[in-house]
Write a protein that holds these residues in place. Structure first.
Motif, PDB file in Angstrom:
ATOM      1  N   TYR A  93       0.836  -1.197   0.000  1.00 28.38           N
ATOM      2  CA  TYR A  93       0.000   0.000   0.000  1.00 28.38           C
ATOM      3  C   TYR A  93       0.872   1.249   0.000  1.00 28.38           C
ATOM      4  O   TYR A  93       1.929   1.275   0.636  1.00 28.38           O
ATOM      5  CB  TYR A  93      -0.880   0.038   1.255  1.00 28.38           C
ATOM      6  CG  TYR A  93      -1.811  -1.128   1.372  1.00 28.38           C
ATOM      7  CD1 TYR A  93      -3.123  -1.042   0.922  1.00 28.38           C
ATOM      8  CD2 TYR A  93      -1.383  -2.331   1.919  1.00 28.38           C
ATOM      9  CE1 TYR A  93      -3.979  -2.126   1.032  1.00 28.38           C
ATOM     10  CE2 TYR A  93      -2.235  -3.413   2.024  1.00 28.38           C
ATOM     11  CZ  TYR A  93      -3.529  -3.303   1.580  1.00 28.38           C
ATOM     12  OH  TYR A  93      -4.373  -4.381   1.675  1.00 28.38           O
ATOM     13  N   LEU A  94       0.395   2.260  -0.666  1.00 30.41           N
ATOM     14  CA  LEU A  94       0.959   3.604  -0.579  1.00 30.41           C
ATOM     15  C   LEU A  94       0.028   4.345   0.379  1.00 30.41           C
ATOM     16  O   LEU A  94      -1.181   4.410   0.142  1.00 30.41           O
ATOM     17  CB  LEU A  94       0.963   4.244  -1.958  1.00 30.41           C
ATOM     18  CG  LEU A  94       1.649   5.581  -2.086  1.00 30.41           C
ATOM     19  CD1 LEU A  94       3.121   5.468  -1.717  1.00 30.41           C
ATOM     20  CD2 LEU A  94       1.516   6.086  -3.507  1.00 30.41           C
ATOM     21  N   VAL A  95       0.586   4.857   1.471  1.00 30.83           N
ATOM     22  CA  VAL A  95      -0.234   5.416   2.550  1.00 30.83           C
ATOM     23  C   VAL A  95       0.200   6.847   2.840  1.00 30.83           C
ATOM     24  O   VAL A  95       1.359   7.093   3.179  1.00 30.83           O
ATOM     25  CB  VAL A  95      -0.095   4.578   3.840  1.00 30.83           C
ATOM     26  CG1 VAL A  95      -1.113   5.023   4.883  1.00 30.83           C
ATOM     27  CG2 VAL A  95      -0.205   3.092   3.567  1.00 30.83           C
ATOM     28  N   GLN A  96      -0.736   7.777   2.723  1.00 30.29           N
ATOM     29  CA  GLN A  96      -0.483   9.153   3.152  1.00 30.29           C
ATOM     30  C   GLN A  96      -0.977   9.259   4.587  1.00 30.29           C
ATOM     31  O   GLN A  96      -2.144   8.954   4.871  1.00 30.29           O
ATOM     32  CB  GLN A  96      -1.203  10.162   2.266  1.00 30.29           C
ATOM     33  CG  GLN A  96      -0.895  11.599   2.633  1.00 30.29           C
ATOM     34  CD  GLN A  96      -1.647  12.603   1.772  1.00 30.29           C
ATOM     35  OE1 GLN A  96      -2.647  12.282   1.145  1.00 30.29           O
ATOM     36  NE2 GLN A  96      -1.157  13.824   1.764  1.00 30.29           N
ATOM     37  N   VAL A  97      -0.085   9.661   5.489  1.00 35.36           N
ATOM     38  CA  VAL A  97      -0.445   9.763   6.900  1.00 35.36           C
ATOM     39  C   VAL A  97      -0.337  11.197   7.373  1.00 35.36           C
ATOM     40  O   VAL A  97       0.422  11.995   6.820  1.00 35.36           O
ATOM     41  CB  VAL A  97       0.429   8.840   7.780  1.00 35.36           C
ATOM     42  CG1 VAL A  97       0.172   7.377   7.470  1.00 35.36           C
ATOM     43  CG2 VAL A  97       1.903   9.182   7.663  1.00 35.36           C
ATOM     44  N   GLU A  98      -1.083  11.493   8.417  1.00 32.11           N
ATOM     45  CA  GLU A  98      -1.019  12.807   9.039  1.00 32.11           C
ATOM     46  C   GLU A  98       0.099  12.784  10.072  1.00 32.11           C
ATOM     47  O   GLU A  98       0.150  11.892  10.923  1.00 32.11           O
ATOM     48  CB  GLU A  98      -2.358  13.110   9.715  1.00 32.11           C
ATOM     49  CG  GLU A  98      -2.444  14.477  10.333  1.00 32.11           C
ATOM     50  CD  GLU A  98      -3.827  14.723  10.898  1.00 32.11           C
ATOM     51  OE1 GLU A  98      -4.734  15.034  10.116  1.00 32.11           O
ATOM     52  OE2 GLU A  98      -3.983  14.568  12.132  1.00 32.11           O
ATOM     53  N   GLY A  99       0.993  13.749   9.980  1.00 33.26           N
ATOM     54  CA  GLY A  99       2.102  13.823  10.920  1.00 33.26           C
ATOM     55  C   GLY A  99       3.402  13.412  10.256  1.00 33.26           C
ATOM     56  O   GLY A  99       3.449  13.023   9.096  1.00 33.26           O
ATOM     57  N   THR A 100       4.464  13.508  11.043  1.00 36.30           N
ATOM     58  CA  THR A 100       5.803  13.131  10.581  1.00 36.30           C
ATOM     59  C   THR A 100       6.209  11.867  11.314  1.00 36.30           C
ATOM     60  O   THR A 100       6.339  11.882  12.543  1.00 36.30           O
ATOM     61  CB  THR A 100       6.804  14.263  10.877  1.00 36.30           C
ATOM     62  OG1 THR A 100       6.339  15.464  10.247  1.00 36.30           O
ATOM     63  CG2 THR A 100       8.180  13.920  10.363  1.00 36.30           C
ATOM     64  N   PRO A 101       6.402  10.763  10.592  1.00 34.26           N
ATOM     65  CA  PRO A 101       6.734   9.502  11.255  1.00 34.26           C
ATOM     66  C   PRO A 101       8.083   9.562  11.968  1.00 34.26           C
ATOM     67  O   PRO A 101       9.077   9.997  11.392  1.00 34.26           O
ATOM     68  CB  PRO A 101       6.789   8.486  10.109  1.00 34.26           C
ATOM     69  CG  PRO A 101       6.014   9.114   8.996  1.00 34.26           C
ATOM     70  CD  PRO A 101       6.210  10.593   9.149  1.00 34.26           C
ATOM     71  N   SER A 102       8.106   9.138  13.201  1.00 32.20           N
ATOM     72  CA  SER A 102       9.357   9.034  13.950  1.00 32.20           C
ATOM     73  C   SER A 102       9.990   7.678  13.644  1.00 32.20           C
ATOM     74  O   SER A 102       9.324   6.754  13.165  1.00 32.20           O
ATOM     75  CB  SER A 102       9.091   9.144  15.452  1.00 32.20           C
ATOM     76  OG  SER A 102       8.326   8.019  15.881  1.00 32.20           O
ATOM     77  N   ALA A 103      11.262   7.554  13.952  1.00 34.53           N
ATOM     78  CA  ALA A 103      11.944   6.268  13.784  1.00 34.53           C
ATOM     79  C   ALA A 103      11.260   5.205  14.630  1.00 34.53           C
ATOM     80  O   ALA A 103      11.109   4.054  14.212  1.00 34.53           O
ATOM     81  CB  ALA A 103      13.413   6.401  14.170  1.00 34.53           C
ATOM     82  N   GLN A 104      10.787   5.591  15.823  1.00 36.26           N
ATOM     83  CA  GLN A 104      10.116   4.644  16.716  1.00 36.26           C
ATOM     84  C   GLN A 104       8.806   4.151  16.092  1.00 36.26           C
ATOM     85  O   GLN A 104       8.503   2.955  16.152  1.00 36.26           O
ATOM     86  CB  GLN A 104       9.840   5.298  18.068  1.00 36.26           C
ATOM     87  CG  GLN A 104       9.141   4.369  19.038  1.00 36.26           C
ATOM     88  CD  GLN A 104       8.805   5.053  20.356  1.00 36.26           C
ATOM     89  OE1 GLN A 104       8.963   6.251  20.508  1.00 36.26           O
ATOM     90  NE2 GLN A 104       8.310   4.258  21.305  1.00 36.26           N
ATOM     91  N   ALA A 105       8.022   5.048  15.488  1.00 41.17           N
ATOM     92  CA  ALA A 105       6.759   4.649  14.856  1.00 41.17           C
ATOM     93  C   ALA A 105       7.019   3.680  13.711  1.00 41.17           C
ATOM     94  O   ALA A 105       6.314   2.676  13.554  1.00 41.17           O
ATOM     95  CB  ALA A 105       6.002   5.874  14.370  1.00 41.17           C
TER      96      ALA A 105
END
Length: 193
Positions: free
Chosen positions: A70-82
């Protein structure tokens, strides 16, 4: 018969609807085929349809671990932990997910069509794009996984199932699949050379 459809946003993964909403029947005239798996009404992209019961079972049964990308647009900036959490597996209400492959993308790919209606733009809230591959298919799984790590999904486009890629199919277009990719889905998921 095996068909690849680029399911548009807002279309139900069924052929009839009592409420008159858009369905697969608005795009696929072929009789006797049914969706092998589902995409939510709010999701877009590759949907496989078949008239072969054993193939539909192979594509949807989690024991066969058919990879779906899947190509997923997410809200926010992904952290390395996420991102690490998604890679290891995420605890959902129905249990731990299997580990996923995750890649953070700098931008949406150039081939991606604009969504109609567009995703709501908010000036002060950044978004990011992920490429996410899972090997199971729980209800709304990708959306629940990203939400669990603090990254709500804004847009979700399936680009691949097993050896079959969406390719250059435009939204609403479909093609009958034959050859190596179709054969791979009927066996172990690996295209023959």
């Amino acid at each position: 018969m095996l068909i690849a459809l680029n399911k548009p946003y807002g279309v139900l993964c069924q052929f009839t609807d009592r409420e008159g909403r858009p369905t697969l029947a608005d795009y696929v005239a072929q009789k006797g085929v049914y969706a092998a798996g589902r995409l939510d009404r709010d999701s877009e992209g590759l949907l496989l349809l078949t008239d072969e019961g054993p193939l539909a079972h192979r594509l949807t049964d989690p024991r066969h671990k058919q990879p779906k990308t899947y190509l997923v647009q997410v809200e926010g900036t992904p952290s390395a932990q996420a991102l690490q959490q998604l890679q290891r597996g995420v605890r959902l209400k129905d249990g731990m997910t299997r580990p996923a492959q995750v890649e953070l993308r700098a931008t949406a790919p150039g081939w991606l069509w604009p969504r109609d209606p567009p995703v709501r733009f908010r000036k002060h809230i950044p978004t990011a794009w992920l490429e996410l591959t899972i090997r199971e298919g729980r209800n709304r799984q990708v959306r629940r996984m990203t939400a669990a790590v603090g990254l709500p999904t804004l847009r979700l486009v399936r680009t691949r199932v097993g050896a079959v890629e969406l390719g250059d199919l435009a939204p609403g277009d479909w093609t009958e699949l034959q050859g190596d990719a179709a054969a791979a889905l009927r066996t172990d998921g690996v295209p023959r050379k």
